[in-house]
Design a protein around this motif. Structure first.
Motif, PDB file in Angstrom:
ATOM      1  N   PHE A   1       0.862  -1.189   0.061  1.00 50.90           N
ATOM      2  CA  PHE A   1      -0.054   0.110  -0.139  1.00 50.90           C
ATOM      3  C   PHE A   1       0.943   1.252  -0.066  1.00 50.90           C
ATOM      4  O   PHE A   1       1.913   1.424   0.751  1.00 50.90           O
ATOM      5  CB  PHE A   1      -1.017   0.011   1.228  1.00 50.90           C
ATOM      6  N   GLY A   2       0.582   2.232  -0.988  1.00 51.68           N
ATOM      7  CA  GLY A   2       1.530   3.383  -0.948  1.00 51.68           C
ATOM      8  C   GLY A   2       0.798   4.517  -0.439  1.00 51.68           C
ATOM      9  O   GLY A   2      -0.454   4.811  -0.944  1.00 51.68           O
ATOM     10  N   LEU A   3       1.527   5.219   0.249  1.00 47.11           N
ATOM     11  CA  LEU A   3       1.113   6.680   0.500  1.00 47.11           C
ATOM     12  C   LEU A   3       1.816   7.788  -0.150  1.00 47.11           C
ATOM     13  O   LEU A   3       3.097   7.621   0.025  1.00 47.11           O
ATOM     14  CB  LEU A   3       1.267   6.881   2.112  1.00 47.11           C
ATOM     15  N   LEU A   4       1.138   8.400  -1.081  1.00 45.83           N
ATOM     16  CA  LEU A   4       1.875   9.288  -2.044  1.00 45.83           C
ATOM     17  C   LEU A   4       1.607  10.664  -1.829  1.00 45.83           C
ATOM     18  O   LEU A   4       0.313  10.765  -1.738  1.00 45.83           O
ATOM     19  CB  LEU A   4       1.292   8.600  -3.517  1.00 45.83           C
TER      20      LEU A   4
ATOM     21  N   GLU B   1       3.659   3.335  -8.557  1.00 45.50           N
ATOM     22  CA  GLU B   1       3.208   2.649  -9.917  1.00 45.50           C
ATOM     23  C   GLU B   1       3.816   1.318  -9.676  1.00 45.50           C
ATOM     24  O   GLU B   1       3.167   0.279 -10.132  1.00 45.50           O
ATOM     25  CB  GLU B   1       3.358   3.481 -11.106  1.00 45.50           C
ATOM     26  N   ARG B   2       5.073   1.048  -9.742  1.00 41.45           N
ATOM     27  CA  ARG B   2       5.607  -0.247  -9.983  1.00 41.45           C
ATOM     28  C   ARG B   2       5.433  -1.168  -8.885  1.00 41.45           C
ATOM     29  O   ARG B   2       5.335  -2.345  -9.035  1.00 41.45           O
ATOM     30  CB  ARG B   2       7.377   0.004  -9.894  1.00 41.45           C
ATOM     31  N   LEU B   3       5.282  -0.700  -7.547  1.00 42.04           N
ATOM     32  CA  LEU B   3       5.364  -1.609  -6.379  1.00 42.04           C
ATOM     33  C   LEU B   3       3.988  -1.625  -5.939  1.00 42.04           C
ATOM     34  O   LEU B   3       3.796  -2.865  -5.262  1.00 42.04           O
ATOM     35  CB  LEU B   3       6.431  -1.036  -5.248  1.00 42.04           C
ATOM     36  N   CYS B   4       3.224  -0.966  -5.838  1.00 41.13           N
ATOM     37  CA  CYS B   4       2.074  -0.774  -5.029  1.00 41.13           C
ATOM     38  C   CYS B   4       0.921  -1.392  -5.514  1.00 41.13           C
ATOM     39  O   CYS B   4       0.629  -1.200  -6.998  1.00 41.13           O
ATOM     40  CB  CYS B   4       1.488   0.710  -4.476  1.00 41.13           C
TER      41      CYS B   4
ATOM     42  N   SER C   1      -6.097   1.502  -7.215  1.00 43.87           N
ATOM     43  CA  SER C   1      -5.089   0.949  -7.566  1.00 43.87           C
ATOM     44  C   SER C   1      -4.629   1.906  -8.753  1.00 43.87           C
ATOM     45  O   SER C   1      -5.141   2.969  -9.341  1.00 43.87           O
ATOM     46  CB  SER C   1      -5.575  -0.288  -8.442  1.00 43.87           C
ATOM     47  N   PRO C   2      -3.088   1.859  -9.128  1.00 46.47           N
ATOM     48  CA  PRO C   2      -2.690   2.841 -10.077  1.00 46.47           C
ATOM     49  C   PRO C   2      -3.470   2.897 -11.210  1.00 46.47           C
ATOM     50  O   PRO C   2      -3.783   3.800 -12.033  1.00 46.47           O
ATOM     51  CB  PRO C   2      -1.175   2.462 -10.264  1.00 46.47           C
ATOM     52  N   ARG C   3      -3.883   1.427 -11.691  1.00 45.22           N
ATOM     53  CA  ARG C   3      -4.518   1.425 -13.063  1.00 45.22           C
ATOM     54  C   ARG C   3      -5.789   2.291 -13.079  1.00 45.22           C
ATOM     55  O   ARG C   3      -6.102   3.069 -13.916  1.00 45.22           O
ATOM     56  CB  ARG C   3      -5.019   0.033 -13.458  1.00 45.22           C
ATOM     57  N   ALA C   4      -6.404   2.233 -11.776  1.00 43.76           N
ATOM     58  CA  ALA C   4      -7.980   2.712 -11.683  1.00 43.76           C
ATOM     59  C   ALA C   4      -7.913   4.003 -11.588  1.00 43.76           C
ATOM     60  O   ALA C   4      -8.550   4.976 -12.001  1.00 43.76           O
ATOM     61  CB  ALA C   4      -8.765   2.098 -10.391  1.00 43.76           C
ATOM     62  N   LEU C   5      -6.700   4.548 -10.862  1.00 40.09           N
ATOM     63  CA  LEU C   5      -6.574   6.007 -10.887  1.00 40.09           C
ATOM     64  C   LEU C   5      -6.416   6.730 -12.243  1.00 40.09           C
ATOM     65  O   LEU C   5      -6.604   7.811 -12.250  1.00 40.09           O
ATOM     66  CB  LEU C   5      -5.407   6.296  -9.867  1.00 40.09           C
ATOM     67  N   ARG C   6      -5.429   5.896 -12.927  1.00 39.64           N
ATOM     68  CA  ARG C   6      -5.237   6.729 -14.425  1.00 39.64           C
ATOM     69  C   ARG C   6      -6.236   6.548 -15.208  1.00 39.64           C
ATOM     70  O   ARG C   6      -6.663   7.587 -15.867  1.00 39.64           O
ATOM     71  CB  ARG C   6      -3.929   5.625 -14.986  1.00 39.64           C
TER      72      ARG C   6
ATOM     73  N   PRO D   1      -2.798   8.819 -20.182  1.00 38.14           N
ATOM     74  CA  PRO D   1      -2.410   9.365 -18.636  1.00 38.14           C
ATOM     75  C   PRO D   1      -1.612   8.711 -17.858  1.00 38.14           C
ATOM     76  O   PRO D   1      -1.476   7.510 -18.137  1.00 38.14           O
ATOM     77  CB  PRO D   1      -3.955   9.238 -18.082  1.00 38.14           C
ATOM     78  N   THR D   2      -0.660   9.289 -17.199  1.00 38.71           N
ATOM     79  CA  THR D   2       0.064   8.636 -16.118  1.00 38.71           C
ATOM     80  C   THR D   2      -0.116   8.886 -14.783  1.00 38.71           C
ATOM     81  O   THR D   2      -1.104   9.896 -14.687  1.00 38.71           O
ATOM     82  CB  THR D   2       1.570   9.212 -16.443  1.00 38.71           C
ATOM     83  N   LEU D   3       0.407   8.097 -13.827  1.00 35.34           N
ATOM     84  CA  LEU D   3       0.012   8.439 -12.391  1.00 35.34           C
ATOM     85  C   LEU D   3       0.556   9.798 -12.357  1.00 35.34           C
ATOM     86  O   LEU D   3      -0.028  10.743 -11.167  1.00 35.34           O
ATOM     87  CB  LEU D   3       0.823   7.568 -11.602  1.00 35.34           C
ATOM     88  N   ASP D   4       1.376  10.438 -12.933  1.00 36.06           N
ATOM     89  CA  ASP D   4       1.889  11.905 -12.653  1.00 36.06           C
ATOM     90  C   ASP D   4       0.895  12.695 -12.925  1.00 36.06           C
ATOM     91  O   ASP D   4       0.521  13.964 -12.151  1.00 36.06           O
ATOM     92  CB  ASP D   4       3.209  12.129 -13.464  1.00 36.06           C
TER      93      ASP D   4
END
Lengths: 279, 294
Positions: free
Chosen positions: B14-17, B181-184, B200-205, B276-279
């Motif tokens: 789980f990532g806190l970004l 993105e790579r780990l979480c 998830s990173p995919r859903a956020l994007r 789109p990216t996580l950025d």
């Protein structure tokens, strides 16, 4: 660099619970760190040794006093050695916090008071060793002590409790100041100034009246009076505090003062450390 | 902190970004019981961190953002100290230390004072130390901050290995988007003490559509955004950072959008379309000035 293997995390057997295990582990760590810093062992010893072996005999000659004065000053230097050594030990707490592993230790599944207790154990052991060195060196220099078994117990109790109290003071100061520089800057006021007022080089009744009263409230005055009572069989320092005739009663009262000092400052040290560690 | 709520499943990474000051390290501090929360409740493997802090600490380990080591002590002593304080049986600990030293390529260094380690070696040691007690929860607080790119890549491999081959739950704080993105498995984006997105990173994007137009406006940014809204290209999720306008495309293809922008006469000094990216998600939620419909 290769990636971690499947064996990186797997269940481990838990060690049987030993209540003294963590404190001994922490004390061993502190001792290993201290032993790698000879400064902490040697520097506090230099000034008291100088006073006991050089200045006291010189004063005796210059002032044309008796050999009892050498013994008076030699025992008085214990009152400098203990505060200096415990305050130097407190620097380790700051180093732990600023550049050491204190944060890792704070996340360990142990009571955080044990970190203070472990540091105290090592400070106590090193102080005891240094006091022994001082006394042996003074004896080798020809300075006379009058030690009985009972007297030695008074000395041991007073020295031990005063060491514990002074280490508590060091923990409180270490928790309150933000840097080693500020800590070191305050050490003389705590470790040296009281020494001049507590009857180390001359009896407290030689001080101006208001300072004599002030000296009676210093734990060091009581500690030194007990050390002299124990090592020189001399109750005059106790009499200067209490103005009583019964030496044992006076010694008991002074020991109660030093014990209260030890108890209060240890509690304060643990509390200050805990409050600083968890914010 | 302004009140955050999240659950992390066993074995999840789980990532806190979030940017500096977002509250990531404060969150870790509260979960590791080094910061006392003024209110609220947190449970770690079922243990309330306020009511049973030692139990919570017994099942977790932390790798800190900055070096937390005794430079004079050897690597082996650091691992041994952790094992003793976390009450790992002695023989088990000795075997474990050898395993971890080998797995994290510390075997040749393990008996040297930590003061002689490079930054990457020291960080690997800190990860090994955290793993000696087989934690059920591992906190990695910005573990790659300040490391050079090569060492950072090495450490990402190590953490990736943990993720793939262990059941340890990992809570990772970072402000490196590629790392998250790579780990979480899931990411919570924090901003000013709040969680502003969690998925998830995919859903956020995916929230930003299939493509995004990034254009640098020559004229007034707000006027340009208003024109984009007027042409129907931009929805309410368009956002700006300085002179750059980001327009998520939900109903248009990239080619259609470029043609519409050109037809509307919006003057740009550069324009691209891309996925789109996580950025983009991160910028929209924390760094970008959300573009209001003009």
């Amino acid at each position: 660099m290769t990636a971690a293997t499947t064996e990186l995390v797997r269940p481990l057997a838990a060690r049987a619970h030993n209540p003294f295990g963590p404190v001994l582990t922490l004390a061993r760590r502190r001792f290993q760190l201290t032993a790698r810093t000879p400064r902490e062992l040697v520097v506090p010893l230099l000034t008291p040794i100088l006073f006991a072996l050089v200045i006291a005999p010189s004063l005796k000659t210059a002032l044309d006093t008796t050999s009892a004065y050498e013994s008076f000053v030699a025992t008085g230097t214990i009152g400098l050695l203990i505060p200096l050594n415990t305050m130097f030990a407190g620097i380790g707490v700051l180093v732990d916090r600023e550049a050491g592993a204190q944060r890792e230790l704070l996340t360990a599944p142990i009571s955080r008071a044990l970190l203070v207790v472990a540091n105290l154990l090592v400070a106590f052991a090193i102080t005891a060793l240094q006091v022994a060195v001082l006394l042996v060196a003074a004896r080798a220099r020809g300075i006379h002590f009058d030690i009985t078994a009972g007297g030695f117990l008074w000395f041991l109790a007073a020295g031990s409790l005063f060491t514990v109290g002074m280490y508590g003071t060091a923990e409180v100061l270490a928790a309150r100041v933000p840097s080693t520089e500020e800590y070191v800057g305050r050490v003389p006021a705590i470790a040296i100034v009281p020494w001049f007022l507590a009857g180390s080089l001359f009896p407290i009744n030689a001080l101006p009246g208001f300072l004599t009263w002030f000296a009676r409230f210093l734990p060091l005055t009581h500690g030194l009076a007990l050390v002299r009572f124990g090592l020189l069989h001399d109750s005059s320092s106790l009499h200067n505090i209490w103005k009583m005739q019964n030496a044992s009663a006076m010694a008991g009262l002074s020991l109660a003062v030093v014990a209260a000092f030890a108890l209060l400052l240890t509690a304060a040290g643990i509390r200050a450390f805990g409050r600083h560690a968890v914010h | 902190m302004r009140g955050i709520t999240f659950d992390v499943s066993p074995g999840e990474v789980f990532g806190l970004l979030g940017p500096n000051g977002a509250g990531k390290s404060t969150t870790v501090g509260m979960l590791t019981t080094t910061i006392k929360p003024s209110e609220g409740r947190a449970r770690l493997v079922g243990y309330d961190v306020a009511a049973a802090p030692r139990a919570a600490r017994a099942v977790s380990s932390v790798v800190f953002q900055e070096a937390v080591v005794d430079r004079a002590l050897s690597g082996r002593r650091h691992l041994g100290l952790h094992a003793e304080l976390w009450r790992v049986e002695r023989r088990e600990a000795e075997a474990r230390i050898e395993e971890l030293a080998s797995a994290l390529e510390l075997a040749d260094l393990i008996d040297r004072p930590v003061g002689s380690y490079s930054g990457g070696q020291r960080r690997r040691l800190e990860i090994a130390r955290a793993l000696v007690s087989n934690p059920r929860v591992l906190f990695l607080d910005e573990p790659t901050v300040g490391l050079d790119p090569r060492i950072r890549a090495e450490l990402l491999d190590v953490v990736g290995g943990l993720r793939d081959r262990s059941a340890t739950t990992i809570l990772l704080t970072t402000h490196y988007l590629d790392e998250a993105e790579r780990l979480c498995d899931r990411i919570a984006i924090m901003h000013r003490g709040e969680i502003v997105a969690l998925d998830s990173p995919r859903a956020l994007r995916a929230e930003l559509g299939r493509q995004i137009v990034e254009l640098r406006a020559r004229d007034d940014v707000e006027a340009s955004v208003a024109q984009l809204h007027a042409t129907g290209i931009a929805d309410g999720d368009a956002f700006t950072v300085g002179q750059t306008i980001y327009v998520p495309l939900h109903d248009h293809s990239g080619a259609d959008a470029l043609a519409l922008i050109e037809g509307a006469g919006i003057r740009t000094s550069g324009i691209t379309t891309r996925e789109p990216t996580l950025d983009d998600v991160y910028l929209r939620l924390t760094g970008g000035q959300l573009a209001e419909a003009a």
